[in-house]
Enzyme design. Structure first.
Site, mmCIF file in Angstrom:
data_model
loop_
_atom_site.group_PDB
_atom_site.id
_atom_site.type_symbol
_atom_site.label_atom_id
_atom_site.label_comp_id
_atom_site.label_asym_id
_atom_site.label_seq_id
_atom_site.Cartn_x
_atom_site.Cartn_y
_atom_site.Cartn_z
ATOM 1 C CE LYS A 117 -14.811 -22.304 -10.020
ATOM 2 N NZ LYS A 117 -15.199 -23.418 -10.844
ATOM 3 C CE LYS A 159 -23.777 -17.359 -14.571
ATOM 4 N NZ LYS A 159 -22.465 -18.293 -14.026
ATOM 5 N NE ARG A 293 -6.917 -31.680 -8.908
ATOM 6 C CZ ARG A 293 -7.606 -32.270 -9.837
ATOM 7 N NH1 ARG A 293 -7.271 -33.020 -10.602
ATOM 8 N NH2 ARG A 293 -8.753 -31.546 -9.813
#
Lengths: 461, 78
Positions: A117, A159, A293
Protein backbone atom coordinates in the site's frame (compact mmCIF):
# COMPACT_ATOMS: atom_id res chain seq x y z
CA UNK A 1 7.12 -15.75 -30.43
CA UNK A 2 3.47 -15.80 -29.49
CA UNK A 3 1.83 -18.14 -27.02
CA UNK A 4 0.99 -21.66 -28.26
CA UNK A 5 -0.14 -23.55 -25.16
CA UNK A 6 -1.90 -21.70 -22.33
CA UNK A 7 -2.64 -23.18 -18.91
CA UNK A 8 -5.70 -21.63 -17.24
CA UNK A 9 -4.96 -21.68 -13.50
CA UNK A 10 -8.45 -20.80 -12.30
CA UNK A 11 -12.02 -22.12 -12.30
CA UNK A 12 -15.64 -21.07 -12.67
CA UNK A 13 -16.86 -18.42 -15.06
CA UNK A 14 -13.49 -16.71 -15.58
CA UNK A 15 -11.90 -20.01 -16.68
CA UNK A 16 -14.64 -20.35 -19.32
CA UNK A 17 -14.04 -16.75 -20.40
CA UNK A 18 -10.27 -17.30 -20.75
CA UNK A 19 -10.62 -20.65 -22.57
CA UNK A 20 -12.93 -19.03 -25.14
CA UNK A 21 -10.72 -15.95 -25.61
CA UNK A 22 -7.57 -18.06 -26.05
CA UNK A 23 -9.21 -20.49 -28.47
CA UNK A 24 -10.31 -17.54 -30.61
CA UNK A 25 -6.64 -16.53 -30.77
CA UNK A 26 -5.74 -20.03 -32.03
CA UNK A 27 -4.05 -21.00 -28.75
CA UNK A 28 -4.26 -24.55 -27.36
CA UNK A 29 -6.00 -24.34 -23.98
CA UNK A 30 -5.13 -26.50 -20.98
CA UNK A 31 -7.56 -26.20 -18.08
CA UNK A 32 -6.31 -26.79 -14.51
CA UNK A 33 -8.90 -28.34 -12.19
CA UNK A 34 -9.25 -29.66 -8.64
CA UNK A 35 -10.71 -33.08 -7.88
CA UNK A 36 -14.03 -31.35 -7.10
CA UNK A 37 -14.07 -29.56 -10.47
CA UNK A 38 -13.65 -32.45 -12.90
CA UNK A 39 -17.13 -31.77 -14.33
CA UNK A 40 -16.82 -28.00 -14.70
CA UNK A 41 -17.64 -26.32 -17.98
CA UNK A 42 -14.12 -24.99 -18.62
CA UNK A 43 -12.74 -28.57 -18.47
CA UNK A 44 -15.28 -29.63 -21.10
CA UNK A 45 -14.49 -26.66 -23.35
CA UNK A 46 -10.69 -26.69 -23.11
CA UNK A 47 -8.51 -28.69 -25.49
CA UNK A 48 -6.80 -30.44 -22.59
CA UNK A 49 -7.13 -30.58 -18.81
CA UNK A 50 -4.88 -31.35 -15.87
CA UNK A 51 -5.69 -32.07 -12.22
CA UNK A 52 -3.85 -29.82 -9.75
CA UNK A 53 -4.95 -31.41 -6.46
CA UNK A 54 -7.78 -32.08 -4.03
CA UNK A 55 -10.98 -30.05 -3.54
CA UNK A 56 -9.56 -27.68 -0.94
CA UNK A 57 -8.23 -24.61 -2.79
CA UNK A 58 -5.10 -24.43 -0.64
CA UNK A 59 -4.12 -27.90 -1.91
CA UNK A 60 -4.98 -27.20 -5.56
CA UNK A 61 -5.63 -23.75 -7.08
CA UNK A 62 -3.54 -22.03 -4.37
CA UNK A 63 -0.70 -24.57 -4.41
CA UNK A 64 2.09 -22.95 -6.44
CA UNK A 65 4.13 -26.17 -6.77
CA UNK A 66 1.14 -28.14 -8.04
CA UNK A 67 0.08 -25.51 -10.57
CA UNK A 68 3.60 -24.84 -11.88
CA UNK A 69 4.24 -28.61 -12.00
CA UNK A 70 1.05 -29.14 -14.02
CA UNK A 71 2.04 -26.37 -16.45
CA UNK A 72 5.47 -27.97 -16.99
CA UNK A 73 3.99 -31.46 -17.33
CA UNK A 74 1.62 -30.17 -20.01
CA UNK A 75 4.38 -28.25 -21.83
CA UNK A 76 2.50 -24.97 -21.41
CA UNK A 77 4.36 -21.88 -22.55
CA UNK A 78 2.09 -19.45 -20.66
CA UNK A 79 -0.19 -19.38 -17.61
CA UNK A 80 -3.31 -17.23 -17.13
CA UNK A 81 -4.14 -16.82 -13.43
CA UNK A 82 -7.63 -15.26 -13.84
CA UNK A 83 -8.72 -13.37 -10.69
CA UNK A 84 -8.48 -14.45 -7.05
CA UNK A 85 -6.42 -17.55 -6.13
CA UNK A 86 -2.80 -16.89 -7.30
CA UNK A 87 -3.58 -13.97 -9.63
CA UNK A 88 -1.76 -11.43 -7.44
CA UNK A 89 0.89 -13.70 -5.94
CA UNK A 90 4.34 -12.40 -6.84
CA UNK A 91 5.77 -15.79 -5.79
CA UNK A 92 3.58 -17.48 -8.36
CA UNK A 93 4.44 -15.00 -11.12
CA UNK A 94 8.14 -15.48 -10.31
CA UNK A 95 7.86 -19.29 -10.30
CA UNK A 96 6.18 -19.21 -13.72
CA UNK A 97 8.87 -16.92 -15.13
CA UNK A 98 11.67 -18.99 -13.56
CA UNK A 99 10.24 -22.09 -15.24
CA UNK A 100 10.58 -20.31 -18.60
CA UNK A 101 6.87 -19.65 -19.11
CA UNK A 102 4.98 -16.42 -19.63
CA UNK A 103 2.73 -15.12 -16.86
CA UNK A 104 -0.38 -13.38 -18.19
CA UNK A 105 -0.02 -10.38 -15.91
CA UNK A 106 2.68 -7.94 -14.84
CA UNK A 107 6.11 -8.99 -13.57
CA UNK A 108 6.54 -10.32 -10.03
CA UNK A 109 8.33 -7.06 -9.12
CA UNK A 110 5.38 -4.95 -10.28
CA UNK A 111 2.89 -7.16 -8.42
CA UNK A 112 5.00 -6.76 -5.27
CA UNK A 113 5.33 -3.02 -5.64
CA UNK A 114 1.68 -2.32 -6.39
CA UNK A 115 0.55 -4.81 -3.73
CA UNK A 116 2.35 -2.83 -1.03
CA UNK A 117 0.00 0.00 0.00
CA UNK A 118 2.73 2.47 0.89
CA UNK A 119 4.83 1.76 -2.22
CA UNK A 120 1.72 1.94 -4.42
CA UNK A 121 0.73 5.26 -2.86
CA UNK A 122 4.23 6.65 -3.49
CA UNK A 123 4.21 5.44 -7.11
CA UNK A 124 0.78 7.00 -7.58
CA UNK A 125 1.83 10.35 -6.10
CA UNK A 126 4.96 10.39 -8.25
CA UNK A 127 2.82 9.83 -11.37
CA UNK A 128 0.45 12.68 -10.43
CA UNK A 129 -2.41 10.43 -9.31
CA UNK A 130 -4.28 12.08 -6.40
CA UNK A 131 -4.11 10.19 -3.11
CA UNK A 132 -6.08 10.87 0.06
CA UNK A 133 -4.37 13.97 1.52
CA UNK A 134 -2.71 13.18 4.84
CA UNK A 135 0.30 13.62 7.07
CA UNK A 136 3.59 12.62 5.45
CA UNK A 137 4.76 10.78 8.52
CA UNK A 138 3.93 10.36 12.19
CA UNK A 139 2.54 13.20 14.28
CA UNK A 140 3.68 13.55 17.88
CA UNK A 141 1.98 16.69 19.14
CA UNK A 142 -1.48 18.21 19.21
CA UNK A 143 -0.20 21.48 17.65
CA UNK A 144 1.28 19.50 14.74
CA UNK A 145 -2.05 17.68 14.31
CA UNK A 146 -3.97 20.97 14.22
CA UNK A 147 -1.60 22.46 11.67
CA UNK A 148 -1.71 19.43 9.35
CA UNK A 149 -5.49 19.08 9.68
CA UNK A 150 -5.99 22.63 8.47
CA UNK A 151 -3.78 21.84 5.45
CA UNK A 152 -5.46 18.55 4.39
CA UNK A 153 -8.96 19.90 5.07
CA UNK A 154 -11.78 18.78 7.35
CA UNK A 155 -13.21 16.31 8.19
CA UNK A 156 -10.03 14.41 9.08
CA UNK A 157 -9.45 10.88 10.30
CA UNK A 158 -7.09 10.48 13.25
CA UNK A 159 -5.43 7.07 13.44
CA UNK A 160 -2.62 5.43 15.42
CA UNK A 161 0.57 5.40 13.32
CA UNK A 162 1.50 1.98 14.70
CA UNK A 163 -1.94 0.44 14.50
CA UNK A 164 -3.64 -1.54 11.80
CA UNK A 165 -7.24 -1.97 10.82
CA UNK A 166 -9.99 0.39 11.88
CA UNK A 167 -9.31 0.33 15.61
CA UNK A 168 -9.41 3.67 17.42
CA UNK A 169 -10.11 5.78 14.34
CA UNK A 170 -11.65 9.15 15.20
CA UNK A 171 -13.23 11.62 12.83
CA UNK A 172 -12.74 15.31 13.60
CA UNK A 173 -14.99 17.88 11.95
CA UNK A 174 -13.02 20.95 13.08
CA UNK A 175 -10.04 22.23 15.07
CA UNK A 176 -11.90 21.97 18.36
CA UNK A 177 -12.48 18.25 17.70
CA UNK A 178 -8.78 17.73 16.88
CA UNK A 179 -7.73 19.42 20.14
CA UNK A 180 -10.06 17.11 22.04
CA UNK A 181 -9.49 13.87 20.10
CA UNK A 182 -5.75 13.94 19.38
CA UNK A 183 -4.71 13.55 23.05
CA UNK A 184 -7.27 10.75 23.50
CA UNK A 185 -5.96 9.02 20.39
CA UNK A 186 -2.35 9.46 21.57
CA UNK A 187 -3.11 7.93 24.96
CA UNK A 188 -5.03 5.07 23.40
CA UNK A 189 -2.31 4.38 20.82
CA UNK A 190 0.37 4.42 23.53
CA UNK A 191 -1.66 1.95 25.60
CA UNK A 192 -2.52 -0.34 22.70
CA UNK A 193 0.71 -0.27 20.70
CA UNK A 194 3.30 1.21 23.06
CA UNK A 195 3.63 4.10 20.60
CA UNK A 196 1.62 7.32 20.86
CA UNK A 197 2.38 8.44 17.30
CA UNK A 198 -0.59 9.49 15.19
CA UNK A 199 -1.39 9.59 11.51
CA UNK A 200 -3.93 11.91 10.01
CA UNK A 201 -5.75 11.94 6.68
CA UNK A 202 -8.80 13.50 5.07
CA UNK A 203 -11.96 11.55 5.87
CA UNK A 204 -13.82 10.77 2.66
CA UNK A 205 -17.31 10.03 3.92
CA UNK A 206 -19.87 8.03 1.94
CA UNK A 207 -17.60 7.91 -1.11
CA UNK A 208 -18.41 6.35 -4.44
CA UNK A 209 -16.14 3.61 -5.80
CA UNK A 210 -14.70 4.49 -9.19
CA UNK A 211 -12.01 2.52 -11.01
CA UNK A 212 -10.07 2.87 -14.24
CA UNK A 213 -9.25 -0.04 -16.56
CA UNK A 214 -5.79 0.10 -18.07
CA UNK A 215 -3.79 -2.25 -20.29
CA UNK A 216 -0.04 -1.89 -20.83
CA UNK A 217 2.51 -3.70 -22.96
CA UNK A 218 5.52 -2.90 -20.78
CA UNK A 219 6.28 0.34 -22.64
CA UNK A 220 3.03 1.94 -23.67
CA UNK A 221 -0.30 1.92 -21.84
CA UNK A 222 -3.89 2.90 -22.61
CA UNK A 223 -7.07 3.25 -20.58
CA UNK A 224 -10.51 1.84 -21.40
CA UNK A 225 -12.33 4.45 -19.32
CA UNK A 226 -13.84 4.04 -15.89
CA UNK A 227 -16.33 1.86 -14.03
CA UNK A 228 -18.46 2.64 -11.02
CA UNK A 229 -18.90 -0.13 -8.43
CA UNK A 230 -20.52 1.64 -5.49
CA UNK A 231 -23.25 -0.92 -4.82
CA UNK A 232 -21.44 -3.20 -2.38
CA UNK A 233 -22.32 -5.60 0.41
CA UNK A 234 -19.65 -6.56 2.93
CA UNK A 235 -17.08 -4.90 0.69
CA UNK A 236 -18.05 -7.17 -2.19
CA UNK A 237 -19.22 -5.53 -5.37
CA UNK A 238 -22.78 -6.49 -6.27
CA UNK A 239 -23.60 -4.35 -9.31
CA UNK A 240 -21.11 -2.57 -11.60
CA UNK A 241 -21.43 0.02 -14.33
CA UNK A 242 -19.41 1.55 -17.16
CA UNK A 243 -19.15 4.49 -17.35
CA UNK A 244 -19.64 6.41 -14.17
CA UNK A 245 -22.45 8.86 -14.91
CA UNK A 246 -21.54 10.92 -11.82
CA UNK A 247 -18.34 12.19 -13.50
CA UNK A 248 -18.18 15.24 -15.74
CA UNK A 249 -15.95 15.10 -18.83
CA UNK A 250 -13.11 17.09 -17.25
CA UNK A 251 -12.97 14.88 -14.15
CA UNK A 252 -13.17 11.72 -16.28
CA UNK A 253 -10.29 12.85 -18.47
CA UNK A 254 -8.10 13.74 -15.50
CA UNK A 255 -8.91 10.43 -13.78
CA UNK A 256 -8.16 8.30 -16.84
CA UNK A 257 -5.07 10.24 -18.00
CA UNK A 258 -3.35 10.05 -14.61
CA UNK A 259 -4.12 6.31 -14.46
CA UNK A 260 -2.26 5.87 -17.75
CA UNK A 261 0.66 7.93 -16.38
CA UNK A 262 0.96 5.55 -13.44
CA UNK A 263 0.74 2.47 -15.69
CA UNK A 264 3.51 3.86 -17.91
CA UNK A 265 5.63 4.91 -14.93
CA UNK A 266 5.77 1.32 -13.64
CA UNK A 267 6.18 -0.18 -17.17
CA UNK A 268 2.97 -2.06 -16.65
CA UNK A 269 2.29 -5.17 -18.73
CA UNK A 270 -1.16 -6.78 -18.85
CA UNK A 271 -4.59 -5.66 -17.65
CA UNK A 272 -4.86 -3.67 -14.44
CA UNK A 273 -7.29 -1.54 -12.49
CA UNK A 274 -6.72 1.56 -10.40
CA UNK A 275 -9.32 1.92 -7.68
CA UNK A 276 -10.41 5.29 -6.31
CA UNK A 277 -12.71 6.84 -3.75
CA UNK A 278 -14.77 9.60 -5.33
CA UNK A 279 -16.33 12.42 -3.35
CA UNK A 280 -19.45 13.55 -5.21
CA UNK A 281 -19.68 16.87 -3.36
CA UNK A 282 -16.15 18.10 -4.02
CA UNK A 283 -15.70 16.15 -7.30
CA UNK A 284 -12.37 14.94 -5.98
CA UNK A 285 -10.98 11.44 -6.43
CA UNK A 286 -8.32 9.65 -4.42
CA UNK A 287 -6.31 6.58 -5.42
CA UNK A 288 -6.69 3.67 -3.00
CA UNK A 289 -5.05 0.69 -4.68
CA UNK A 290 -4.16 -1.03 -7.91
CA UNK A 291 -5.32 -4.52 -8.81
CA UNK A 292 -2.78 -6.23 -11.05
CA UNK A 293 -5.19 -8.67 -12.72
CA UNK A 294 -8.29 -8.89 -14.89
CA UNK A 295 -11.32 -8.11 -12.72
CA UNK A 296 -14.69 -9.79 -12.34
CA UNK A 297 -16.42 -6.73 -13.78
CA UNK A 298 -14.25 -6.36 -16.90
CA UNK A 299 -17.23 -7.19 -19.22
CA UNK A 300 -18.93 -3.82 -18.63
CA UNK A 301 -15.83 -2.13 -20.03
CA UNK A 302 -15.82 -4.52 -22.99
CA UNK A 303 -19.49 -3.69 -23.66
CA UNK A 304 -18.78 0.05 -23.37
CA UNK A 305 -15.74 0.09 -25.67
CA UNK A 306 -16.10 -2.99 -27.88
CA UNK A 307 -12.65 -4.36 -27.04
CA UNK A 308 -11.79 -7.86 -25.77
CA UNK A 309 -9.62 -7.20 -22.71
CA UNK A 310 -8.80 -10.86 -22.03
CA UNK A 311 -7.45 -11.33 -25.56
CA UNK A 312 -5.54 -8.07 -25.33
CA UNK A 313 -3.83 -9.09 -22.07
CA UNK A 314 -2.89 -12.50 -23.52
CA UNK A 315 -1.38 -10.81 -26.58
CA UNK A 316 0.67 -8.18 -24.74
CA UNK A 317 1.93 -10.67 -22.16
CA UNK A 318 2.90 -12.95 -25.05
CA UNK A 319 5.22 -10.17 -26.20
CA UNK A 320 3.09 -8.19 -28.66
CA UNK A 321 2.69 -4.42 -28.60
CA UNK A 322 -0.70 -2.97 -27.71
CA UNK A 323 -3.05 -3.54 -30.65
CA UNK A 324 -4.81 -0.24 -30.08
CA UNK A 325 -3.97 3.43 -29.66
CA UNK A 326 -5.71 5.63 -27.09
CA UNK A 327 -7.57 7.68 -29.68
CA UNK A 328 -9.11 4.50 -31.14
CA UNK A 329 -10.81 3.65 -27.84
CA UNK A 330 -14.27 5.22 -27.68
CA UNK A 331 -17.06 4.83 -25.17
CA UNK A 332 -20.56 4.27 -26.37
CA UNK A 333 -23.81 4.00 -24.39
CA UNK A 334 -23.86 2.48 -20.91
CA UNK A 335 -23.24 -1.02 -19.54
CA UNK A 336 -24.31 -2.70 -16.28
CA UNK A 337 -23.22 -6.02 -14.79
CA UNK A 338 -24.93 -7.80 -11.91
CA UNK A 339 -23.24 -10.62 -10.03
CA UNK A 340 -25.32 -13.75 -9.65
CA UNK A 341 -24.36 -15.72 -6.57
CA UNK A 342 -25.67 -19.07 -5.39
CA UNK A 343 -27.03 -17.49 -2.20
CA UNK A 344 -30.47 -16.88 -0.79
CA UNK A 345 -30.82 -13.09 -0.47
CA UNK A 346 -33.99 -13.56 1.59
CA UNK A 347 -32.13 -15.71 4.14
CA UNK A 348 -29.15 -13.50 5.04
CA UNK A 349 -27.44 -14.52 1.77
CA UNK A 350 -26.98 -18.11 2.95
CA UNK A 351 -24.88 -20.05 0.41
CA UNK A 352 -26.87 -22.49 -1.71
CA UNK A 353 -24.57 -24.94 -3.53
CA UNK A 354 -27.32 -26.85 -5.35
CA UNK A 355 -27.72 -28.64 -8.65
CA UNK A 356 -28.74 -26.71 -11.76
CA UNK A 357 -31.92 -28.47 -12.88
CA UNK A 358 -32.80 -26.10 -15.70
CA UNK A 359 -31.24 -23.10 -17.35
CA UNK A 360 -32.85 -20.48 -19.57
CA UNK A 361 -30.49 -17.73 -20.64
CA UNK A 362 -31.75 -14.35 -21.87
CA UNK A 363 -30.67 -13.46 -25.38
CA UNK A 364 -30.76 -10.42 -27.60
CA UNK A 365 -28.80 -7.38 -28.68
CA UNK A 366 -26.82 -5.87 -25.83
CA UNK A 367 -27.24 -8.88 -23.51
CA UNK A 368 -24.33 -11.04 -22.38
CA UNK A 369 -24.26 -13.81 -19.78
CA UNK A 370 -20.85 -15.02 -18.54
CA UNK A 371 -21.22 -18.19 -16.47
CA UNK A 372 -20.13 -21.81 -16.04
CA UNK A 373 -23.40 -23.68 -15.61
CA UNK A 374 -25.16 -26.38 -17.60
CA UNK A 375 -28.27 -28.42 -16.86
CA UNK A 376 -27.39 -31.14 -14.36
CA UNK A 377 -24.31 -29.31 -13.03
CA UNK A 378 -23.75 -29.63 -9.28
CA UNK A 379 -22.25 -26.37 -7.95
CA UNK A 380 -19.39 -27.43 -5.65
CA UNK A 381 -19.50 -25.98 -2.11
CA UNK A 382 -15.72 -25.47 -1.84
CA UNK A 383 -15.27 -22.18 -3.67
CA UNK A 384 -16.96 -18.80 -3.84
CA UNK A 385 -20.62 -18.45 -4.68
CA UNK A 386 -20.35 -16.53 -7.97
CA UNK A 387 -22.19 -18.55 -10.63
CA UNK A 388 -22.52 -15.99 -13.37
CA UNK A 389 -22.70 -12.37 -14.44
CA UNK A 390 -25.50 -10.82 -16.44
CA UNK A 391 -24.27 -7.86 -18.47
CA UNK A 392 -26.41 -5.48 -20.51
CA UNK A 393 -25.59 -2.57 -22.78
CA UNK A 394 -28.03 0.24 -23.57
CA UNK A 395 -28.03 3.59 -25.29
CA UNK A 396 -27.83 5.30 -21.89
CA UNK A 397 -28.08 4.41 -18.20
CA UNK A 398 -31.87 4.28 -17.99
CA UNK A 399 -32.06 2.21 -21.17
CA UNK A 400 -29.48 -0.19 -19.67
CA UNK A 401 -31.55 -0.52 -16.46
CA UNK A 402 -34.69 -1.26 -18.50
CA UNK A 403 -32.80 -3.93 -20.45
CA UNK A 404 -31.44 -5.37 -17.24
CA UNK A 405 -34.93 -5.70 -15.75
CA UNK A 406 -36.20 -7.45 -18.86
CA UNK A 407 -33.18 -9.77 -19.04
CA UNK A 408 -33.54 -10.69 -15.35
CA UNK A 409 -37.19 -11.60 -16.02
CA UNK A 410 -36.10 -13.86 -18.88
CA UNK A 411 -33.36 -15.58 -16.87
CA UNK A 412 -34.31 -18.87 -15.21
CA UNK A 413 -31.91 -20.92 -13.14
CA UNK A 414 -33.76 -23.95 -11.76
CA UNK A 415 -32.67 -25.81 -8.61
CA UNK A 416 -30.74 -22.95 -6.98
CA UNK A 417 -31.40 -19.96 -4.79
CA UNK A 418 -29.66 -16.99 -6.40
CA UNK A 419 -29.26 -13.25 -5.98
CA UNK A 420 -31.60 -12.60 -8.95
CA UNK A 421 -34.39 -11.28 -6.62
CA UNK A 422 -31.94 -8.73 -5.18
CA UNK A 423 -31.05 -7.44 -8.64
CA UNK A 424 -34.70 -7.28 -9.71
CA UNK A 425 -35.44 -5.15 -6.64
CA UNK A 426 -32.40 -2.92 -7.22
CA UNK A 427 -33.30 -2.39 -10.88
CA UNK A 428 -36.73 -1.14 -9.73
CA UNK A 429 -35.50 1.03 -6.88
CA UNK A 430 -35.90 4.80 -7.39
CA UNK A 431 -32.54 5.60 -5.75
CA UNK A 432 -30.70 3.11 -7.97
CA UNK A 433 -32.51 4.51 -10.99
CA UNK A 434 -31.50 8.05 -10.03
CA UNK A 435 -27.87 6.98 -9.55
CA UNK A 436 -27.68 8.83 -6.25
CA UNK A 437 -25.89 6.22 -4.13
CA UNK A 438 -22.48 5.47 -2.62
CA UNK A 439 -20.54 2.58 -1.09
CA UNK A 440 -22.43 2.84 2.23
CA UNK A 441 -25.88 2.76 0.63
CA UNK A 442 -26.74 -0.91 -0.02
CA UNK A 443 -26.28 -2.40 3.45
CA UNK A 444 -28.67 0.02 5.23
CA UNK A 445 -31.11 -0.47 2.34
CA UNK A 446 -31.06 -4.23 2.99
CA UNK A 447 -31.27 -3.76 6.77
CA UNK A 448 -34.32 -1.55 6.29
CA UNK A 449 -36.12 -4.54 4.75
CA UNK A 450 -36.33 -3.27 1.19
CA UNK A 451 -35.86 -6.79 -0.11
CA UNK A 452 -38.85 -8.97 0.62
CA UNK A 453 -40.23 -12.17 -0.84
CA UNK A 454 -42.29 -11.52 -3.96
CA UNK A 455 -46.00 -11.59 -3.14
CA UNK A 456 -48.04 -14.46 -4.49
CA UNK A 457 -50.27 -13.23 -7.25
CA UNK A 458 -52.61 -16.22 -7.22
CA UNK A 459 -55.90 -14.62 -6.31
CA UNK A 460 -57.47 -11.24 -5.78
CA UNK A 461 -58.22 -10.20 -2.24
CA UNK B 1 -26.37 -43.46 20.16
CA UNK B 2 -27.34 -40.15 18.52
CA UNK B 3 -25.76 -38.76 15.38
CA UNK B 4 -25.12 -35.19 14.24
CA UNK B 5 -25.59 -34.65 10.52
CA UNK B 6 -24.27 -32.02 8.16
CA UNK B 7 -27.11 -29.74 6.97
CA UNK B 8 -25.10 -28.63 3.91
CA UNK B 9 -22.34 -29.82 1.64
CA UNK B 10 -18.95 -28.24 2.35
CA UNK B 11 -15.75 -28.68 4.31
CA UNK B 12 -16.04 -29.86 7.91
CA UNK B 13 -13.87 -28.52 10.73
CA UNK B 14 -13.72 -29.92 14.27
CA UNK B 15 -11.94 -26.79 15.56
CA UNK B 16 -12.78 -23.06 15.53
CA UNK B 17 -9.34 -22.30 13.99
CA UNK B 18 -6.36 -24.40 12.87
CA UNK B 19 -4.43 -23.69 16.11
CA UNK B 20 -7.38 -24.23 18.44
CA UNK B 21 -8.42 -27.38 20.28
CA UNK B 22 -11.38 -29.41 18.98
CA UNK B 23 -14.82 -28.22 20.08
CA UNK B 24 -15.46 -31.56 21.80
CA UNK B 25 -13.47 -34.52 23.03
CA UNK B 26 -14.66 -38.03 23.71
CA UNK B 27 -16.49 -38.11 27.04
CA UNK B 28 -17.39 -34.39 27.07
CA UNK B 29 -20.95 -33.57 28.08
CA UNK B 30 -23.05 -32.04 25.31
CA UNK B 31 -26.13 -29.88 25.88
CA UNK B 32 -28.61 -28.76 23.22
CA UNK B 33 -27.12 -25.85 21.30
CA UNK B 34 -23.47 -26.73 21.95
CA UNK B 35 -21.26 -26.09 18.92
CA UNK B 36 -19.56 -29.31 17.79
CA UNK B 37 -18.03 -28.15 14.51
CA UNK B 38 -18.03 -25.79 11.54
CA UNK B 39 -19.02 -26.29 7.92
CA UNK B 40 -17.34 -24.05 5.39
CA UNK B 41 -19.63 -23.59 2.43
CA UNK B 42 -18.72 -21.16 -0.33
CA UNK B 43 -16.33 -19.26 1.96
CA UNK B 44 -19.01 -18.88 4.66
CA UNK B 45 -18.63 -20.64 8.01
CA UNK B 46 -21.74 -22.17 9.55
CA UNK B 47 -21.75 -23.43 13.14
CA UNK B 48 -22.99 -26.96 13.68
CA UNK B 49 -24.92 -27.21 16.93
CA UNK B 50 -26.15 -30.31 18.68
CA UNK B 51 -29.93 -30.68 18.76
CA UNK B 52 -29.76 -33.41 21.40
CA UNK B 53 -28.05 -33.70 24.81
CA UNK B 54 -25.64 -36.52 25.64
CA UNK B 55 -22.01 -37.49 26.01
CA UNK B 56 -19.67 -36.88 23.07
CA UNK B 57 -18.46 -40.17 21.57
CA UNK B 58 -16.30 -38.80 18.78
CA UNK B 59 -16.06 -37.23 15.35
CA UNK B 60 -16.97 -39.44 12.40
CA UNK B 61 -15.86 -36.97 9.72
CA UNK B 62 -12.22 -35.86 9.85
CA UNK B 63 -11.14 -32.25 10.41
CA UNK B 64 -10.82 -30.49 7.06
CA UNK B 65 -12.62 -33.18 5.08
CA UNK B 66 -15.21 -32.58 2.36
CA UNK B 67 -18.71 -33.64 3.47
CA UNK B 68 -22.07 -33.97 1.76
CA UNK B 69 -25.47 -32.82 3.07
CA UNK B 70 -26.82 -35.49 5.41
CA UNK B 71 -23.44 -37.04 6.16
CA UNK B 72 -22.75 -38.04 9.78
CA UNK B 73 -20.28 -35.64 11.40
CA UNK B 74 -20.17 -36.85 15.01
CA UNK B 75 -21.80 -39.26 17.44
CA UNK B 76 -23.16 -38.87 20.96
CA UNK B 77 -24.07 -41.42 23.60
CA UNK B 78 -27.44 -40.58 25.10
Amino acid sequence: MGIQRLLIANRGEIAVRIVRAAKDLGITTIQAYSEADEDMLAVRLADEAVCVGPASAKDSYLNINNVVGAAIEKSADAVHPGYGFLAESSDFARAIADAGMKFIGPTADTIERMGDKVAARQAAEAAGVPVVPGSKGRIDSVEEAVSIASKVGYPVMIKAAAGGGGKGIRIAQNEEDVRKMAPQAQAEAAAAFGDGGLYLERAVQSPRHIEVQIVGDGTDAVHFFERECSLQRRRQKVWEEAGADCLDEGTRKHLCDTAVSLAKAVNYCGAGTLEYLYDDASKEFYFIEMNTRIQVEHPVTEMLTGFDLVQEMIKVCGGASLSVKQDQIKRSGHAIEVRLNAEDPLMQFMPFPGKVTSLKIPEGAGIRFDHFMYEGYQIPPFYDSLIGKLIVHGTDRSDAIRKLSAALDDLEIGGLKTTVPLHKALANDPTVKSGDFHTQWLEPWLEAGNLTAPRETGGNL
Amino acid sequence: MAQIFSPLPGTFYTKPSPEALPYKNSGDPVVVGDIVGLIEVMKTFIEIKSEVPGTFSGYVAADGSPVTAGQVLAELAA
